[in-house]
Design an enzyme around this catalytic site. Structure first.
Site, short mmCIF file in Angstrom:
data_model
loop_
_atom_site.label_atom_id
_atom_site.label_comp_id
_atom_site.label_asym_id
_atom_site.label_seq_id
_atom_site.Cartn_x
_atom_site.Cartn_y
_atom_site.Cartn_z
N ARG A 21 1.21 -46.55 -24.13
CA ARG A 21 0.46 -45.42 -23.58
C ARG A 21 -0.69 -45.85 -22.67
NH1 ARG A 21 -2.24 -42.89 -29.14
NH2 ARG A 21 -4.12 -42.38 -28.00
N CYS A 79 -1.82 -32.17 -32.67
CA CYS A 79 -3.17 -32.54 -32.23
C CYS A 79 -3.17 -33.56 -31.09
CB CYS A 79 -4.00 -33.06 -33.40
SG CYS A 79 -3.34 -34.54 -34.15
N GLU A 88 3.66 -39.40 -36.04
CA GLU A 88 3.52 -40.02 -34.72
C GLU A 88 4.39 -41.27 -34.58
OE1 GLU A 88 -0.65 -40.89 -34.11
OE2 GLU A 88 -0.95 -41.49 -36.18
N HIS A 135 -11.68 -43.51 -17.70
CA HIS A 135 -12.98 -43.10 -18.23
C HIS A 135 -13.61 -42.02 -17.34
CE1 HIS A 135 -16.46 -43.93 -20.72
NE2 HIS A 135 -17.19 -43.73 -19.64
C1 PEP Z 1 -1.92 -38.99 -31.20
O1 PEP Z 1 -1.42 -40.10 -31.35
O2 PEP Z 1 -1.36 -38.05 -30.60
C2 PEP Z 1 -3.27 -38.70 -31.73
C3 PEP Z 1 -3.75 -37.48 -31.74
O3 PEP Z 1 -4.01 -39.74 -32.18
P1 PEP Z 1 -4.75 -40.84 -31.27
O4 PEP Z 1 -4.74 -40.33 -29.86
O5 PEP Z 1 -6.12 -40.96 -31.86
O6 PEP Z 1 -3.90 -42.04 -31.50
MG MG Z 2 -2.23 -41.49 -32.75
#
Ligand code: PEP
Ligand code: MG
Length: 588
Positions: free
Chosen positions: A473, A510, A439, A197
């Protein structure tokens, strides 16, 4: 600056780029680490429980004051402080401490310490990463009470009246939210990592920050001169004259380059050989549109809509959603706004009763799966999007697609929503582009089939890397394996883009990978058509695109594809593009 002390170089983790030189200001050197246990005579027990209650009230009042004063740019990060406030009111936690003081006749500090440890370990044992992360909240809350109990004043960052660099063991969300940009030049911490954060706040505020230094608070004293090199994750304590001169020079160059890059950020990102790329911003709330515009974004490439559904007991209704989407669409018009439908659960839990109890939420009922199982909630959002589309240039983006059926079902619901709006004579626009997030590896593998059903792809590398490499992640123990340059990730991205091109559809990116200049030669070589990222990264990405030629990057990609490890690829990037990349904003 001539000092007696010797120059020391500390290496940490880059939290946020930039260089600052100045006096250190120690925030929490006097932690409350050593807690003594002692017995309370029976006649003083009541006094002891009262002492505890007073400390809680004081802690709560402090936090309420902080929440009132959170600056505008950090408003949406304040939700975490509201969570802390709720914890301050948690009857079970306090009841337990009071019971312990009475039953064991021990001092309040000890009871607080013990109960905190027990509660934290309870949270730590829950597999859900969202709940697990609540353990850190318990610690922040408990620490504030402890400070009040032992009479250590919490340093009020908002009251610092000179320009300094903060040095802290850890900065709590409450502390970071008090940062005033005129006073704080940057900050460094012993704890924390790039995804913490604290690091996100530093990047939002565009302050240089180095985290994870381990023992900066032991080595650095208030008023010591320090140099912070945020991009390199380096801190230099008591710099020698030579170092100071070098860094002052670098800081000047950095500031000039940053201003220069920002000045040109509203111009198109045209490569050295004339191909224009659209560079858009990722947002979570309508307020962030301003940051996208200020940083020269060519639209919104990812509007994460789940934040409106979190931290509340009921789902938002159609009108509430419509008003927000319409506002964003109007503000950005004629530029595009890509609204991603609800991506809850996984790492973003919701507090409504629809929240599920799953042992493995990243592989669970999240995003499109949740929406298709809850068509009422999904249709409400789709209706709001179609209505807002009458006021701007809106695209729809479906998250976590893993197969064709999910797209077909979603489009059926979209069509139903459109015909309902039609028969209710509510203004809307059905003629919008529909895209999917790629993804999940299964979607990547059948990208050619999915391409027949949609208008565009957007690669979400944050999840694609997680699922491809089997790395949670949010799990710091395996974070060292999380690497977007892994040969499998690069091949997979190429595979998706090639499949899209064969079917004449565009592929955007993205995920975080799109925001790091180091990845650009590969991504441009692969043929990504547009990028979307945190608004603050837009200027430097646009600047770097102008220096790279697409035809050269295609040749470079051929070499990249021969590499067998992320480390080799990294080496190849620096060997080939060293000069160009090191002229970017993120490095020296
Ligand atoms: C991703 O998974 O790369 C993404 C842009 O979505 P989020 O980070 O919201 O899961
Ligand atoms: Mg995602």
């Amino acid at each position: 600056m001539q000092t007696d002390a010797r120059e020391i170089i500390l290496k940490g983790i880059s939290g946020s780029p930039g260089i600052c030189i100045g006096k250190a200001y120690l925030v929490d050197k006097e932690g409350v680490d050593v807690i003594e246990k002692y017995t309370i005579p029976p006649e003083n027990i009541r006094q002891e429980t009262n002492r505890f209650k007073t400390a809680v009230t004081k802690a709560r009042n402090e936090l309420e004051d902080i929440i009132k004063d959170v600056p505008e740019e950090l408003r949406h990060h304040a939700a975490i402080l509201e969570t802390h406030l709720l914890l301050h009111k948690d009857k079970m936690f306090y009841g337990k401490i009071i019971d312990m003081i009475k039953a064991e006749r021990i001092n309040a500090e000890w009871a607080l310490k013990e109960t905190t440890a027990q509660t934290k370990s309870m949270f730590n044992n829950i597999p859900d990463p969202y709940l697990k992360s609540r353990a850190a909240d318990i610690e922040h809350v408990s620490e504030r009470i402890m400070r009040n109990l032992v009479g250590i004043k919490d340093v009020n960052i908002a009251s610092i009246d000179k320009r300094v660099i903060l040095v802290a063991h850890d900065l709590s969300p409450a502390q970071t939210s008090q940062i005033q940009l005129e006073k704080i030049m940057g900050f460094i911490t012993d704890r924390g990592g790039r995804a913490s954060h604290t690091s996100i706040i530093a990047r939002t505020l565009e302050l240089p920050a180095v985290l994870g230094l381990d023992n900066a608070t032991r080595i650095i004293k208030t008023d010591s001169i320090i140099v912070v090199d945020g991009a390199k994750g380096i801190v230099i304590v008591n710099p020698e004259d030579e170092t100071l001169i070098r860094y002052e020079e670098l800081a000047k160059k950095y500031a000039l380059r940053k201003a220069d890059i920002l000045r040109t950020s509203d111009r198109p990102a045209e490569s050295a050989d004339g191909q224009t790329f659209s560079i858009m911003g990722n947002i979570e709330l309508p307020e962030e549109v301003v940051a996208v515009k200020d940083h020269g974004g060519d639209g919104i490439g990812l509007y994460r809509t789940e934040f409106l559904y979190m931290n509340r007991d009921t789902f938002p209704d159609e009108q509430e959603l419509f008003i927000q989407y319409k506002e964003v669409a109007e503000l950005m018009y004629p530029q595009p706004v890509t609204i991603r439908t609800l991506d809850i659960n996984g790492d973003k839990a919701i507090s409504t009763k629809a929240a599920t109890d799953e042992t493995n939420p990243a592989l669970g009922l999240r995003a499109i799966r949740f929406c298709l199982q809850n068509p009422g909630i999904f249709k409400t959002q789709l209706r709001a999007i179609l209505r807002a589309a009458a006021f701007g240039n809106i695209r729809l983006l479906l998250p976590m697609i893993s197969g064709c059926e999910e797209i077909i079902e979603s489009i059926q619901l979209l069509n139903q929503a459109a015909s309902d709006l039609e028969s209710e004579a509510l203004p809307h626009n059905r003629d919008i582009k529909v895209g999917i997030m790629i993804e999940v590896p299964s979607a990547a593998v059948i990208a050619d089939q999915l391409a027949d059903l949609v208008d565009f792809f957007s690669i979400g590398t944050n999840d694609l890397v997680q699922y491809t490499l089997a790395i949670d992640r949010g799990n710091r123990h395996v974070a060292y394996l999380y690497n977007t340059l892994h040969p499998a990730v690069i091949r997979m991205i190429k595979f998706i883009v090639d499949a899209g091109k064969k079917k004449q559809i565009k592929t955007f990116m993205c995920g975080e990978m799109a925001s790091e200049i180091i990845n650009l030669p590969i991504l441009m070589g692969i043929g990504i058509d547009a990028f979307s990222m945190a608004p603050q990264s837009i200027p430097s990405i646009k600047n770097m695109i102008r220096k790279i030629s697409v035809s050269e990057s295609r040749l470079f990609l051929k070499e990249v594809l021969k590499q067998t490890s992320a480390a080799d690829t990294m080496q190849l990037i620096t060997d080939t593009y060293g000069d160009t990349l090191t002229n970017g904003i993120y490095t020296k």
